[in-house]
Motif scaffolding. Sequence first.
Motif, short mmCIF file in Angstrom:
data_model
loop_
_atom_site.label_atom_id
_atom_site.label_comp_id
_atom_site.label_asym_id
_atom_site.label_seq_id
_atom_site.Cartn_x
_atom_site.Cartn_y
_atom_site.Cartn_z
N LYS A 77 4.98 -0.09 11.35
CA LYS A 77 3.82 0.44 12.06
C LYS A 77 3.70 1.95 11.85
CE LYS A 77 2.13 1.26 16.77
NZ LYS A 77 2.42 1.09 18.23
N ALA A 78 4.83 2.66 11.92
CA ALA A 78 4.81 4.11 11.71
C ALA A 78 4.33 4.46 10.31
CB ALA A 78 6.21 4.69 11.96
N VAL A 79 4.76 3.69 9.32
CA VAL A 79 4.30 3.90 7.94
C VAL A 79 2.79 3.73 7.86
CG1 VAL A 79 4.34 2.89 5.62
CG2 VAL A 79 6.48 3.28 6.83
N LEU A 80 2.29 2.66 8.49
CA LEU A 80 0.84 2.39 8.47
C LEU A 80 0.06 3.54 9.09
CD1 LEU A 80 -1.60 0.52 8.05
CD2 LEU A 80 -1.04 -0.55 10.25
N LEU A 81 0.51 4.02 10.24
CA LEU A 81 -0.22 5.09 10.92
C LEU A 81 -0.15 6.41 10.14
CD1 LEU A 81 0.71 4.38 14.65
CD2 LEU A 81 -1.30 3.64 13.34
N LEU A 82 0.96 6.64 9.46
CA LEU A 82 1.06 7.85 8.63
C LEU A 82 0.07 7.79 7.47
CD1 LEU A 82 4.94 8.34 8.46
CD2 LEU A 82 3.29 9.90 9.51
N MET A 83 -0.18 6.60 6.95
CA MET A 83 -1.10 6.48 5.81
C MET A 83 -2.55 6.73 6.21
SD MET A 83 0.40 3.52 3.25
CE MET A 83 0.48 2.20 4.47
N ARG A 84 -2.85 6.64 7.48
CA ARG A 84 -4.23 6.94 7.92
C ARG A 84 -4.57 8.41 7.71
NH1 ARG A 84 -5.90 4.57 13.64
NH2 ARG A 84 -4.22 5.97 14.31
N LEU B 185 0.84 -1.20 0.00
CA LEU B 185 0.00 0.00 0.00
C LEU B 185 0.87 1.25 0.00
CD1 LEU B 185 -2.83 1.28 0.19
CD2 LEU B 185 -2.64 1.09 2.70
N ALA B 186 1.93 1.24 0.79
CA ALA B 186 2.83 2.39 0.86
C ALA B 186 3.54 2.61 -0.46
CB ALA B 186 3.85 2.19 1.98
N ALA B 187 3.92 1.53 -1.13
CA ALA B 187 4.63 1.65 -2.41
C ALA B 187 3.75 2.25 -3.50
CB ALA B 187 5.14 0.27 -2.85
N ARG B 188 2.43 2.08 -3.37
CA ARG B 188 1.50 2.62 -4.37
C ARG B 188 1.08 4.05 -4.05
NH1 ARG B 188 -1.05 -2.39 -3.40
NH2 ARG B 188 -2.81 -1.31 -2.43
N ALA B 189 1.42 4.52 -2.87
CA ALA B 189 0.99 5.86 -2.45
C ALA B 189 1.61 6.92 -3.36
CB ALA B 189 1.38 6.11 -1.00
N THR B 190 0.83 7.90 -3.73
CA THR B 190 1.30 8.96 -4.63
C THR B 190 1.42 10.31 -3.93
OG1 THR B 190 -0.99 9.31 -5.38
CG2 THR B 190 0.40 7.83 -6.70
N ASP B 191 0.52 10.58 -3.00
CA ASP B 191 0.52 11.87 -2.31
C ASP B 191 1.38 11.75 -1.05
OD1 ASP B 191 -0.01 14.43 -1.51
OD2 ASP B 191 -1.98 13.97 -0.67
N THR B 192 2.71 11.67 -1.25
CA THR B 192 3.63 11.45 -0.14
C THR B 192 4.46 12.71 0.13
OG1 THR B 192 5.40 10.62 -1.56
CG2 THR B 192 3.80 9.02 -0.77
N ASN B 193 5.16 12.69 1.25
CA ASN B 193 6.09 13.78 1.57
C ASN B 193 7.42 13.17 2.02
OD1 ASN B 193 5.75 12.97 4.30
ND2 ASN B 193 3.99 14.35 4.51
N GLU B 194 8.40 14.03 2.27
CA GLU B 194 9.74 13.53 2.62
C GLU B 194 9.71 12.72 3.91
OE1 GLU B 194 14.28 15.14 3.57
OE2 GLU B 194 12.66 16.55 3.14
N HIS B 195 8.94 13.16 4.89
CA HIS B 195 8.86 12.44 6.17
C HIS B 195 8.40 11.00 5.93
CE1 HIS B 195 8.01 12.25 10.60
NE2 HIS B 195 7.18 11.30 10.18
N PHE B 196 7.33 10.83 5.19
CA PHE B 196 6.80 9.50 4.91
C PHE B 196 7.82 8.65 4.15
CE2 PHE B 196 4.64 6.60 1.96
CZ PHE B 196 3.88 5.85 2.84
N ARG B 197 8.45 9.22 3.14
CA ARG B 197 9.41 8.46 2.33
C ARG B 197 10.62 8.04 3.15
NH1 ARG B 197 7.72 12.43 -1.41
NH2 ARG B 197 9.54 13.74 -0.94
#
Length: 203
Positions: free
Chosen positions: A113-120, A60-72
Amino acid sequence: MILRSVLPAFISVVWLSLTAGGSAAHQRTASDPQSGIAIPEISHGEMVMMAEYRGRIIDLAARATDTNEHFRRVLNYAQIQYAYCFWGKMPGGVTDEASPFNECSHAYLAATKAVLLLMRDMPREADAASEIVSAIDAGMVLRGLSLITCAFSGEAFNTADIVRPELTAIPAHPASVGALAGCGALVGTALLAFRRLLRPAAP
């Protein structure tokens, strides 16, 4: 097929042994924590469920398009720690507190886990991420995992601080020794078969 799955892991452990730079348990890099991003701790019970859902979370994270530097950066840390931790292939790495790979498992799963919570909080991924969170919460309750802790359950991490497995403790951990011995045997068998294929045919 088996060789294809274990050979990269075997090479990874050899590489880690060469680059560990000493014998201290669970070595960490000497980077300035101020240059990294803090990763909250994860409990032992959460680790079990997070390991089961890791593939879905990372996909799911790999498909995310609306990301920022923190998330990446957090996602990149999760991937790097996963590779350092033998790609989750060592037996007991997640569940066995005595495993030389347990602390680095905490690191990559805490980052996952942090990646998952950021995607919420990401518009396109929020629904799918929340669905995974609910499934993990339900699984922990059903399996009584919420109260299970271990030595590293309260440990936080940082993207500037890579956690390496405790390679010097591998000989004292039978499951790890067995896994590496199996990988070594498969690699040796493959090399022997390859040499026979290259051997010129008898006239």
